[in-house]
Design a protein around this motif. Sequence first.
Motif, PDB file in Angstrom:
ATOM      1  N   ILE A 112       0.829  -1.201   0.000  1.00 16.70           N
ATOM      2  CA  ILE A 112       0.000   0.000   0.000  1.00 16.70           C
ATOM      3  C   ILE A 112       0.864   1.253   0.000  1.00 16.70           C
ATOM      4  N   ILE A 113       1.932   1.244   0.788  1.00 17.54           N
ATOM      5  CA  ILE A 113       2.625   2.499   1.029  1.00 17.54           C
ATOM      6  C   ILE A 113       3.885   2.682   0.189  1.00 17.54           C
ATOM      7  N   PRO A 116       3.367   0.811  -4.425  1.00 16.29           N
ATOM      8  CA  PRO A 116       1.964   0.627  -4.812  1.00 16.29           C
ATOM      9  C   PRO A 116       1.778   0.020  -6.195  1.00 16.29           C
ATOM     10  N   LYS A 253       1.140   7.998  10.221  1.00 11.41           N
ATOM     11  CA  LYS A 253       0.655   9.389  10.186  1.00 11.41           C
ATOM     12  C   LYS A 253       1.505  10.258  11.098  1.00 11.41           C
ATOM     13  N   LYS A 256       4.419  11.127   9.216  1.00  8.36           N
ATOM     14  CA  LYS A 256       4.128  12.071   8.136  1.00  8.36           C
ATOM     15  C   LYS A 256       4.178  13.507   8.628  1.00  8.36           C
ATOM     16  N   ARG A 265       8.644  12.414   3.411  1.00 10.25           N
ATOM     17  CA  ARG A 265       8.059  11.094   3.518  1.00 10.25           C
ATOM     18  C   ARG A 265       8.870  10.179   4.444  1.00 10.25           C
ATOM     19  N   ASP A 267       7.702   8.533   6.652  1.00  9.01           N
ATOM     20  CA  ASP A 267       6.934   7.310   6.885  1.00  9.01           C
ATOM     21  C   ASP A 267       7.424   6.164   6.008  1.00  9.01           C
TER      22      ASP A 267
ATOM     23  N   TYR B 116      -6.389  12.667   2.560  1.00  3.75           N
ATOM     24  CA  TYR B 116      -5.832  12.163   3.826  1.00  3.75           C
ATOM     25  C   TYR B 116      -5.698  10.645   3.778  1.00  3.75           C
ATOM     26  N   ARG B 117      -6.620  10.017   3.075  1.00  8.04           N
ATOM     27  CA  ARG B 117      -6.619   8.566   2.968  1.00  8.04           C
ATOM     28  C   ARG B 117      -5.485   8.065   2.085  1.00  8.04           C
ATOM     29  N   ASN B 118      -5.131   8.888   1.082  1.00  7.27           N
ATOM     30  CA  ASN B 118      -4.168   8.467   0.082  1.00  7.27           C
ATOM     31  C   ASN B 118      -2.763   8.351   0.686  1.00  7.27           C
ATOM     32  N   PRO B 119      -2.189   7.140   0.684  1.00  8.41           N
ATOM     33  CA  PRO B 119      -0.901   6.978   1.378  1.00  8.41           C
ATOM     34  C   PRO B 119       0.265   7.684   0.718  1.00  8.41           C
ATOM     35  N   VAL B 120       0.181   8.004  -0.565  1.00  2.00           N
ATOM     36  CA  VAL B 120       1.362   8.608  -1.203  1.00  2.00           C
ATOM     37  C   VAL B 120       1.459  10.096  -0.912  1.00  2.00           C
ATOM     38  N   ILE B 121       0.411  10.679  -0.381  1.00  2.00           N
ATOM     39  CA  ILE B 121       0.436  12.116  -0.126  1.00  2.00           C
ATOM     40  C   ILE B 121       1.028  12.371   1.255  1.00  2.00           C
TER      41      ILE B 121
END
Lengths: 361, 367
Positions: A112-113, A116, A253, A256, A265, A267, B116-121
């Motif tokens: 996911i992170i 992707p 988060k 972040k 980034r 994270d 906010y949901r989007n992990p790449v941001i």
Amino acid sequence: MDNNKLKKLKGYHVVFLVQNSMVGLGLLSLPNQLSSMGYSQWWLPLMLGIIANLTLIPIIWLFLRYPQDNIFTLNEKMIGKVLGKALNLFLVMYLIIFIASIIEGYLDLIMIIALPDRTITTPLFIFFILLLYVVHGGIKSIARFCVMSFFLTVWMIYFLQWPIFEGDVRHLLPVSNFTLEEFLLATRNGYFAICGYELIMTYFPYIINQKKAFKNASIGIWITILIYTGVTIVSVMYFSEWQMEEVLYPILKLYKAVELSFAERIDVLGISLWVFLILSSAAAYLWVAKKGMDAFRSNNKTYHVYLISICIFIFINIPFSKDTQELIYDNLFYFKFAIILWPNFLILLHAVKSRRKQASS
Amino acid sequence: MNIRIIWLISCSLLLMGCASELKPSAVEDVALVSLIGIDYVDEEDMKVTLAIPQFSSSTEQTNQIYTTQAGMIKEAIVDLSSQADKEIKLNGLRVVLFNEEFATSGKMWEVVEHLYRNPVIGGNVFVVIVKDTAEGLLNGDYPDKPSIVTYMNALLKPKPHIMFSPFTTIHNFMYAHSNPVVDIMVPYLEHKESIVELSGIALFKHDKMEEVYSREEGQIIQMLSGVRKIPAATIPLSSNGEEREEVVIDFLNTEVDYSSNKDVDHPVLDITIKLKGSIYEYRGEKDLSKSSEYSKMEEEVRKFTEEQVEVIIDDLKEKGIDPVGLTENFRMYHHGEWTEEMDQRVLENMEYNLKVEMQILATGTLR
């Protein structure tokens, strides 16, 4: 090397083995797991730490009486060969599912992170090769790897200062704003992150100074608990209650929020470094599963570890539906708790047996 | 030895995986969106404008601007990809601009939640509100600035003299939106010919933008929120006809302290503000080298600030907006769930005692 000696774990090895097998995937979603308690969750890790330390007492007490045995051989001794072997097989199966759940959870996160636009098969392969390499060297190699991964990852705590600046300390009050149900749910979910110290039941015979094992293991537990408490306090300060419930990986988060002029980034850096934590706890579990297999087959073969890895690999690649997956992983908790409490039952058997021995002599 | 060779071979075999058909895009094929502008069209649709910095100097324009109409952000990006020369990615997002109409329509949080949901941001993406249209601002001509992307980035970097603005990030926005105690505040921008100006702050009530406060009012809200360094302020002391007496105070340190009576039904809040400042400029008759006149001035400044803060708090109470989170001081002693309605009630019934302490530390190097 000291491969031929049985006793090879020094005190600090035990500290970090306990500490690192506890911190796995659990920390990543800990504030989310505890979110049913809302803002009052911040002291819960401390309580879980006390429970963990209390459950450690019977484990150490029992194994001090059987210093040459691990949990698998002790099972056979205590409840009979057939029953013991059946139980051991069951434990090995449980461990396979558990390791699969750790690895799969982590690789899902990576997908996911960090990556992707790729599938997880290649990272999975590489992960397994590293995992086997670490386990291949035996428990001491795992312990050394744990020491290394602790120091490679622990500095990431420094990055929590950004969320602290932005957070609101007033969230820590009131301390007891929850119902009993919310409390029990949070304890149940949170305990999953604390588990891992019970592996000492398997590597106990390898510890050089077994008298000090309790102290060392407790230090390990409390290092973890302090990290957990720190992270939950920062999360409580930084997030609103809704965010703690909805954000699946609050730690990411938190990372972040870091503002550095030369890097962004954080994270992604964090989640990549996390591979050390996952590797070390997966390695410890895999080694334990191998020991279980050894006890089940009553011999000590290297290929057992490969056999188990293949089982894990297959299990990860079985396309379970999301519901089944959740059902399996959710119920793992009860097994885990049963395993932690299992030594109490063995102590009971031990007491009965020694009384019988006294009576017959 | 054998085993090492086997390891080596098996590891190198895996390298073949790197050449699979799932090639990730190379850096030169990616267009990193820096700014997104969102304008209101109707209940369903919005107008999405993307600004992408161009790093090659082959074209005259320093940015690429794309505009489309869509219901959701992702839809817009998929749509615009068929016009763009590169793959559009949101990894480098810096600022999201909404126009005022969109903010008052109450749909803003849906878009922010998606981001906010989007992990790449990243987490430090700023949210701002633009007076007219975001598209107009992004398409504007700024001859003396390198490009709108760098301009917006630099403008929204927190600097001492613009600390009246809250610099809301996506996280701050979602935090305030989901927290019943605080309401959202967002910097408010105006596009004027060839400049963009931070002209105030926009205040929200629940989902909708309600009010725009001026810079001075924004400064007081920041002071109440506990921001330690706020910009210098001009304080008019007296004005009788032609002769104006005014002073510019540079605030060195501000501290705010709250204590509540812990009673939700009859809420009383004590607010203490401690200000330390030095005089920047002074126009008037007072001789500041005399300690009596000096302390008189201190008292006058204190009084003026106190009145200003009172006006703001009364205004916020009347409108039922709480960007500061004053009710947090009651929530922290309350057992049970803290709901939106309770929060509103506490804010309405709240009485407060305000105390401002002012200390002028220096008057500069001249007498």
